[in-house]
Write a protein that holds these residues in place. Structure first.
Motif, PDB file in Angstrom:
ATOM      1  N   ARG A 127       0.819  -1.215   0.000  1.00 39.50           N
ATOM      2  CA  ARG A 127       0.000   0.000   0.000  1.00 39.50           C
ATOM      3  C   ARG A 127       0.850   1.261   0.000  1.00 39.50           C
ATOM      4  NH1 ARG A 127      -4.810  -1.345   4.236  1.00 39.50           N
ATOM      5  NH2 ARG A 127      -5.221   0.892   3.943  1.00 39.50           N
ATOM      6  N   VAL A 128       1.983   1.245   0.711  1.00 41.07           N
ATOM      7  CA  VAL A 128       2.863   2.412   0.713  1.00 41.07           C
ATOM      8  C   VAL A 128       3.430   2.639  -0.680  1.00 41.07           C
ATOM      9  CG1 VAL A 128       5.041   3.355   1.573  1.00 41.07           C
ATOM     10  CG2 VAL A 128       3.433   2.297   3.155  1.00 41.07           C
ATOM     11  N   ARG A 129       3.880   1.561  -1.311  1.00 44.52           N
ATOM     12  CA  ARG A 129       4.453   1.719  -2.647  1.00 44.52           C
ATOM     13  C   ARG A 129       3.392   2.149  -3.652  1.00 44.52           C
ATOM     14  NH1 ARG A 129       9.569   0.479  -2.503  1.00 44.52           N
ATOM     15  NH2 ARG A 129      10.367  -0.895  -0.860  1.00 44.52           N
ATOM     16  N   GLU A 130       2.176   1.654  -3.517  1.00 42.14           N
ATOM     17  CA  GLU A 130       1.085   2.090  -4.397  1.00 42.14           C
ATOM     18  C   GLU A 130       0.810   3.582  -4.206  1.00 42.14           C
ATOM     19  OE1 GLU A 130      -2.245  -0.331  -3.511  1.00 42.14           O
ATOM     20  OE2 GLU A 130      -1.607  -2.027  -4.767  1.00 42.14           O
ATOM     21  N   GLY A 184       7.670   7.271  -6.509  1.00 39.48           N
ATOM     22  CA  GLY A 184       8.147   5.917  -6.263  1.00 39.48           C
ATOM     23  C   GLY A 184       9.654   5.825  -6.114  1.00 39.48           C
ATOM     24  N   ASP A 185      10.401   6.723  -6.756  1.00 42.75           N
ATOM     25  CA  ASP A 185      11.866   6.683  -6.696  1.00 42.75           C
ATOM     26  C   ASP A 185      12.433   7.504  -5.538  1.00 42.75           C
ATOM     27  OD1 ASP A 185      11.907   5.089  -8.973  1.00 42.75           O
ATOM     28  OD2 ASP A 185      12.042   6.817 -10.325  1.00 42.75           O
ATOM     29  N   PHE A 186      11.548   8.057  -4.698  1.00 40.98           N
ATOM     30  CA  PHE A 186      12.005   8.946  -3.625  1.00 40.98           C
ATOM     31  C   PHE A 186      11.805   8.323  -2.239  1.00 40.98           C
ATOM     32  CE2 PHE A 186      11.401  11.527  -7.271  1.00 40.98           C
ATOM     33  CZ  PHE A 186      12.206  12.650  -7.144  1.00 40.98           C
ATOM     34  N   ALA A 187      11.522   7.032  -2.176  1.00 42.79           N
ATOM     35  CA  ALA A 187      11.132   6.390  -0.917  1.00 42.79           C
ATOM     36  C   ALA A 187      12.190   6.518   0.163  1.00 42.79           C
ATOM     37  CB  ALA A 187      10.814   4.915  -1.164  1.00 42.79           C
ATOM     38  N   LYS A 188      13.490   6.533  -0.190  1.00 42.06           N
ATOM     39  CA  LYS A 188      14.555   6.533   0.809  1.00 42.06           C
ATOM     40  C   LYS A 188      15.022   7.934   1.200  1.00 42.06           C
ATOM     41  CE  LYS A 188      16.325   1.977  -0.524  1.00 42.06           C
ATOM     42  NZ  LYS A 188      17.516   1.209  -0.988  1.00 42.06           N
TER      43      LYS A 188
END
Length: 374
Positions: free
Chosen positions: A124-127, A135-139
């Motif tokens: 759900r977080v990735r969605e 999506g490419d900024f998660a870290k």
């Protein structure tokens, strides 16, 4: 004011307010109102600072208790239900991101509190991050993001729990003008994709017109009109709504014959207008949007002669201000710069022009202060 939900919405609205009112001591800040907000609707509450819109939102969230009336979410009365137990989420102008957490952990925070299973949480977080195009900024940490990116992280966090309602309180106020315009379209796109009811609180008319399915215009604690953006703009219910939504030429006028397609304006004489059915003879307000006023450098039949007092170039258009008589009213007209004829461009300040507008562009509004708010 009573306003039903749209005819296309399900029988049970996402939010229903019944006789809601709010007072602080002797100060009545929200007058009694009934309101229904449909499922999956982008609904904006629009009005000037201090009109009661934020108080209304805080009653829906549970941060404020109504003085009278009841609040329903998905058909259930929630008057005594704490905020944390209401099926809604909030997005504020400050974003309120945790600076020490990554983008991923900021979005995941609520799901961790709910003890969501790890696999479902991750999915759900990735969605949610893909939905807001991060999506490419998660870290990354919030300090490594732009203002618009931080706003999208906060939005992902607001929708990741799949609430029935998301309330947004001036969420674009901290962004520059160009980014605000971009984010208006992003918010509307996201709301359509997730299928969640958005209640958007703002004083910015452009934001409300751009994104909303319907708008409630408030002033001095009263809801003056609830309608679609086009109806609010093209058929305002009062002088206040006409002046607050976009720019508008407003004149004190009089209807001589309720069946006639004209009114009399001091300094202009008889001018074209469309009065509602059964309009009685007497004082009214005439409203004409500047973009519907035509200017001509040469005399036109039935036109009103005036003198150019000012003009301002805005890139895509010119704003002309024209005085119609020595002590007559001043009108504003918007002229697209690409349509500006050589003859009109050659009229000097103080030079003569002729004004006209189609009959349907002259809107007749009530003259009393009923629509202004108490």
């Amino acid at each position: 004011m009573t306003q039903p939900a749209p005819a296309s919405s399900p029988e049970r609205p996402a939010v229903r307010l019944r006789g809601i009112t709010k007072s602080f001591g002797d100060n009545l800040v929200v007058e009694p109102l009934d309101l229904e907000i449909g499922r999956n609707e982008f609904f904006s509450i629009l009005g000037p600072s201090g009109c009661g819109k934020t108080t209304l939102m805080r009653m829906i969230t549970g941060f404020e208790a109504p003085t009278a009336g009841s609040i329903e979410l998905d058909g259930a009365v929630v008057d005594r239900v704490p905020t944390r137990q209401r099926d809604l989420n909030m997005l504020f102008q400050s974003y309120a991101l945790f600076p020490h957490l990554t983008v991923y952990e900021n979005v995941a925070f609520e799901l961790r509190v709910r003890r969501t299973p790890k696999a479902e949480l991750d999915r759900r977080v990735r969605e949610a991050l893909e939905l807001v195009r991060l999506g490419d900024f998660a870290k990354r940490k919030p300090a490594e993001l732009s203002g618009g990116q931080r706003q999208r992280v906060a939005l992902a966090r607001a929708v990741v729990g799949r609430p029935a309602v998301v309330l947004l309180d001036e969420p674009l106020g901290a962004l520059d003008q160009k980014l605000r315009k971009e984010m208006q379209f992003e918010l509307k796109r996201l709301q359509r994709e997730v299928g969640i009811t958005f209640i958007y609180v703002t004083h910015d008319q452009e934001e409300a017109l751009t994104m909303s399915d319907r708008i409630a215009v408030m002033n001095r604690g009263r809801v003056l009109q609830v309608a679609s953006p086009t109806e609010i703009y093209d058929a305002p219910a009062s002088r206040f709504v006409a002046s607050f939504i976009g720019s508008c030429n407003l004149f004190d006028a009089a209807v001589v014959d309720g069946s006639a397609r004209q009114v009399v304006v001091p300094g202009l004489g008889p001018v074209p207008a469309v009065a509602p059915e059964r309009t009685s003879a007497g004082p009214v307000v005439l409203a004409v949007r500047p973009e519907r006023v035509s200017l001509s450098a040469t005399e036109i039949p039935g036109g009103i002669e005036g003198l150019v007092t000012e003009r301002v170039f805005l890139g895509d258009e010119w704003i002309y201000r024209v005085r119609t008589a020595i002590d007559g009213p001043v009108l504003s007209a918007r002229v697209p710069s690409g349509d500006l004829t050589t003859a009109l461009a050659g009229v000097p300040d103080g030079g003569p022009v002729w004004i006209s507008w189609p009959d349907a562009a002259g809107l007749v509004l009530p003259a009393d202060a009923e629509g202004e708010g108490a």
